[in-house]
Design an enzyme around this catalytic site. Structure first.
Site, PDB file in Angstrom:
ATOM      1  N   ARG A   1      13.844 -40.950  82.965  1.00  0.00           N
ATOM      2  CA  ARG A   1      12.405 -41.194  83.092  1.00  0.00           C
ATOM      3  C   ARG A   1      12.097 -42.193  84.203  1.00  0.00           C
ATOM      4  NH1 ARG A   1       8.811 -39.877  79.368  1.00  0.00           N
ATOM      5  NH2 ARG A   1       9.494 -38.450  77.790  1.00  0.00           N
TER       6      ARG A   1
ATOM      7  N   ARG B   1      -0.621 -39.365  90.679  1.00  0.00           N
ATOM      8  CA  ARG B   1      -0.683 -38.413  89.575  1.00  0.00           C
ATOM      9  C   ARG B   1      -2.102 -38.081  89.144  1.00  0.00           C
ATOM     10  NH1 ARG B   1      -1.286 -36.408  85.136  1.00  0.00           N
ATOM     11  NH2 ARG B   1      -0.190 -36.825  83.188  1.00  0.00           N
TER      12      ARG B   1
ATOM     13  N   TYR C   1       9.794 -29.889  68.441  1.00  0.00           N
ATOM     14  CA  TYR C   1       8.368 -29.946  68.806  1.00  0.00           C
ATOM     15  C   TYR C   1       7.637 -28.691  68.335  1.00  0.00           C
ATOM     16  CZ  TYR C   1       9.251 -34.070  71.605  1.00  0.00           C
ATOM     17  OH  TYR C   1       9.591 -35.338  71.998  1.00  0.00           O
TER      18      TYR C   1
ATOM     19  N   ASP D   1       8.932 -31.293  82.454  1.00  0.00           N
ATOM     20  CA  ASP D   1       9.027 -31.689  81.056  1.00  0.00           C
ATOM     21  C   ASP D   1       9.805 -30.636  80.291  1.00  0.00           C
ATOM     22  OD1 ASP D   1       7.825 -33.910  79.174  1.00  0.00           O
ATOM     23  OD2 ASP D   1       7.796 -32.033  78.051  1.00  0.00           O
TER      24      ASP D   1
ATOM     25  N   ARG E   1       5.480 -43.448  84.801  1.00  0.00           N
ATOM     26  CA  ARG E   1       5.435 -44.569  83.867  1.00  0.00           C
ATOM     27  C   ARG E   1       5.218 -45.908  84.533  1.00  0.00           C
ATOM     28  NH1 ARG E   1       9.294 -43.910  78.783  1.00  0.00           N
ATOM     29  NH2 ARG E   1       7.984 -42.457  77.702  1.00  0.00           N
TER      30      ARG E   1
HETATM   31  O1  1CP Z   1      11.751 -39.330  85.413  1.00  0.00           O
HETATM   32  C1  1CP Z   1      10.893 -38.645  84.824  1.00  0.00           C
HETATM   33  O2  1CP Z   1       9.862 -39.099  84.285  1.00  0.00           O
HETATM   34  C2  1CP Z   1      11.165 -37.181  84.907  1.00  0.00           C
HETATM   35  C3  1CP Z   1      10.263 -36.325  84.208  1.00  0.00           C
HETATM   36  C4  1CP Z   1      10.359 -36.112  82.729  1.00  0.00           C
HETATM   37  C5  1CP Z   1      11.471 -35.819  81.926  1.00  0.00           C
HETATM   38  C6  1CP Z   1      12.929 -35.808  82.314  1.00  0.00           C
HETATM   39  C7  1CP Z   1       9.212 -36.029  81.904  1.00  0.00           C
HETATM   40  C8  1CP Z   1       7.836 -36.263  82.370  1.00  0.00           C
HETATM   41  N1  1CP Z   1       9.604 -35.613  80.673  1.00  0.00           N
HETATM   42  C9  1CP Z   1      10.975 -35.498  80.642  1.00  0.00           C
HETATM   43  C10 1CP Z   1      11.822 -35.024  79.552  1.00  0.00           C
HETATM   44  C11 1CP Z   1      11.321 -35.136  78.167  1.00  0.00           C
HETATM   45  N2  1CP Z   1      10.088 -34.830  77.682  1.00  0.00           N
HETATM   46  C12 1CP Z   1      12.128 -35.509  77.082  1.00  0.00           C
HETATM   47  C13 1CP Z   1      13.583 -35.838  77.201  1.00  0.00           C
HETATM   48  C14 1CP Z   1      13.776 -37.214  77.695  1.00  0.00           C
HETATM   49  C15 1CP Z   1      13.553 -38.286  76.675  1.00  0.00           C
HETATM   50  O3  1CP Z   1      14.214 -38.226  75.623  1.00  0.00           O
HETATM   51  O4  1CP Z   1      12.748 -39.187  76.936  1.00  0.00           O
HETATM   52  C16 1CP Z   1      11.349 -35.485  75.932  1.00  0.00           C
HETATM   53  C17 1CP Z   1      11.781 -35.842  74.518  1.00  0.00           C
HETATM   54  C18 1CP Z   1      10.058 -35.048  76.312  1.00  0.00           C
HETATM   55  C19 1CP Z   1       8.896 -34.838  75.446  1.00  0.00           C
HETATM   56  C20 1CP Z   1       7.770 -35.702  75.882  1.00  0.00           C
HETATM   57  N3  1CP Z   1       6.973 -35.411  76.951  1.00  0.00           N
HETATM   58  C21 1CP Z   1       7.385 -36.952  75.355  1.00  0.00           C
HETATM   59  C22 1CP Z   1       8.046 -37.671  74.184  1.00  0.00           C
HETATM   60  C23 1CP Z   1       7.225 -37.572  72.936  1.00  0.00           C
HETATM   61  C24 1CP Z   1       7.981 -38.040  71.701  1.00  0.00           C
HETATM   62  O5  1CP Z   1       8.399 -37.189  70.907  1.00  0.00           O
HETATM   63  O6  1CP Z   1       8.161 -39.266  71.540  1.00  0.00           O
HETATM   64  C25 1CP Z   1       6.289 -37.399  76.119  1.00  0.00           C
HETATM   65  C26 1CP Z   1       5.511 -38.672  75.947  1.00  0.00           C
HETATM   66  C27 1CP Z   1       6.057 -36.416  77.126  1.00  0.00           C
HETATM   67  C28 1CP Z   1       5.042 -36.463  78.208  1.00  0.00           C
HETATM   68  C29 1CP Z   1       5.601 -36.848  79.522  1.00  0.00           C
HETATM   69  N4  1CP Z   1       6.599 -36.142  80.165  1.00  0.00           N
HETATM   70  C30 1CP Z   1       6.867 -36.734  81.366  1.00  0.00           C
HETATM   71  C31 1CP Z   1       5.997 -37.859  81.516  1.00  0.00           C
HETATM   72  C32 1CP Z   1       5.932 -38.764  82.720  1.00  0.00           C
HETATM   73  C33 1CP Z   1       5.218 -37.927  80.346  1.00  0.00           C
HETATM   74  C34 1CP Z   1       4.151 -38.974  80.027  1.00  0.00           C
HETATM   75  C35 1CP Z   1       2.781 -38.440  79.981  1.00  0.00           C
HETATM   76  C36 1CP Z   1       2.060 -38.224  81.261  1.00  0.00           C
HETATM   77  O7  1CP Z   1       2.332 -38.845  82.328  1.00  0.00           O
HETATM   78  O8  1CP Z   1       1.093 -37.455  81.177  1.00  0.00           O
END
Ligand code: 1CP
Length: 362
Positions: free
Chosen positions: A38, A51, A162, A87, A42
């Site tokens: 990640r 974004r 999910y 994602d 963030r």
């Molecule tokens: O470096 C990066 O940010 C790369 C992009 C990336 C990756 C590798 C995003 C963008 N998501 C993911 C993978 C992902 N998504 C995982 C596996 C990694 C981990 O364990 O953290 C998981 C579980 C998700 C599901 C997900 N998507 C969540 C977690 C929810 C929970 O169950 O707690 C969330 C908050 C998202 C949204 C998301 N995906 C990515 C971002 C930057 C965000 C935040 C929201 C946004 O910016 O709108």
């Protein structure tokens, strides 16, 4: 910020000499490579500026924006790899299952997976038709990045969780109930999700990604027996079929809270197993066994305070990693949103200067 025009995709093996690829293969390295799960988004102000508002799924469908967001942390931190900005729910969303990603929450499903009829909403992924924007963004990045690009997919349990729970979950009761009450339906669901992950990963590799990570982030909620019976076979198939189509490509399998699962995860066949912060790396190395590299595992919370704390904890990880080849430095899970980017920048410098795993004495 780098905005180099896309060149032709790099030939396979373009990054064979990159420390990240070498460490994944448990080969000697010039320096211990580092990237952060990640790392994009963030905590980065330039991420928030680029974004804009709206669902992340809309951002993911814009290849130039995705390329920029993927490059930002590489440019800022000097990491040894880029993680593709996307994602884990993108394939399921793209085939029309009905998944959105709610800002501040994560994936949400309006009609969760409940019965065999719901399999119809999970038709096979055709990456060129369903996710052409992924292919295009990977191509742009493969032609312009100076470090390897890591493609990724969600692991079968985590994506299923999910779809079945309908959103983020604490106890995973619905998905656990389905696994026990309807094993045939669980198998069918997992096989479909595995096929989708395989198709997606293959399309990312064909477009120029140099390695892949399977995020089975929440698999640690399972007992080893249930993981072995109900998740590991599909994960093994995913890794094996990927190895057939893309031999030699480094693969990483990661989950949180997987201390008890590590010996099993090591049998999935990936080059690397990702370790969360709970298991010291020397212990993790014995659990995954010889021939498999480890990735990790600084507690992300250690990056939130004073530099002295982050530095001491980083050194602790490097010491535990030892001197044998096969360590990719990372956090034990994703970057926390409140992290000061300057701390991550200094961690990269410290790992490069002091990491010893696989570094030949000069
Ligand atoms: O470096 C990066 O940010 C790369 C992009 C990336 C990756 C590798 C995003 C963008 N998501 C993911 C993978 C992902 N998504 C995982 C596996 C990694 C981990 O364990 O953290 C998981 C579980 C998700 C599901 C997900 N998507 C969540 C977690 C929810 C929970 O169950 O707690 C969330 C908050 C998202 C949204 C998301 N995906 C990515 C971002 C930057 C965000 C935040 C929201 C946004 O910016 O709108």
């Amino acid at each position: 910020m780098s905005t180099a025009a896309p060149r032709a995709s790099r030939a396979p093996g373009r990054f064979d000499d990159a420390p990240f690829i070498q460490a994944c293969r448990s080969q000697p390295v010039h320096h211990v490579p580092v990237w952060f799960m990640r790392q994009a988004g963030r905590s980065l102000p330039e991420y928030r500026a680029a974004r804009g508002p709206g669902s992340i799924l809309d951002a993911i469908a814009q290849p130039e924006l995705v390329a920029e967001l993927t490059r930002q942390p590489v440019d800022r931190y000097g990491t040894d790899a880029a993680i593709f900005f996307s994602d884990i729910v993108v394939p399921a969303a793209a085939v029309g299952f009905g998944v959105d990603v709610a800002p501040g929450t994560g994936p949400v499903v309006s009609e969760p997976f409940r019965s065999a009829a719901d399999l119809q909403r999970l038709r096979p992924l055709e990456p060129e038709l369903d996710t052409p924007y992924v292919i295009e963004a990977v191509q742009i990045l493969a032609g312009s990045l100076d470090v390897p690009l890591i493609g990724f997919a969600g692991g079968p349990f985590t994506v299923a969780s999910y779809l079945v729970e309908g959103g983020p979950s604490k106890n995973f009761t619905k998905v656990k109930a389905l696994m026990q009450a309807e094993p045939a339906l669980w198998d069918a669901l997992v096989e479909r999700l595995t096929d989708m992950a395989l198709a997606s990963l293959r399309s990312q590799l064909d477009a120029g990604a140099s390695a892949v990570q399977v995020f089975d982030s929440w698999a640690g909620i399972l007992t080893p027996r249930h993981y072995e019976e109900l998740v590991l076979p599909a994960t093994r198939r995913l890794v094996a079929e990927l190895g057939e189509s893309h031999p030699g490509v480094p693969t990483i399998l990661f989950g949180v809270g997987t201390g008890e699962l590590l010996p099993l995860m090591a049998t999935a066949g990936t080059s690397v197993v990702g370790i969360d912060w709970r298991v010291p790396l020397d212990v993790a190395r014995t659990r995954v066994g010889p021939g498999t590299a480890v990735q990790g595992n600084l507690d992300p919370a250690m990056c939130l305070g004073r530099w002295e704390v982050a530095a001491a904890e980083t050194r602790e990880v490097l010491t535990r990693a030892g001197t044998a080849p096969g360590h990719v430095f990372n956090l034990g899970h994703g970057v926390l949103p409140e992290t000061d980017p300057a701390i991550l920048e200094r961690i990269v410098e410290l790992v490069h200067a002091e990491g010893r795993a696989g570094v030949e004495p000069t």
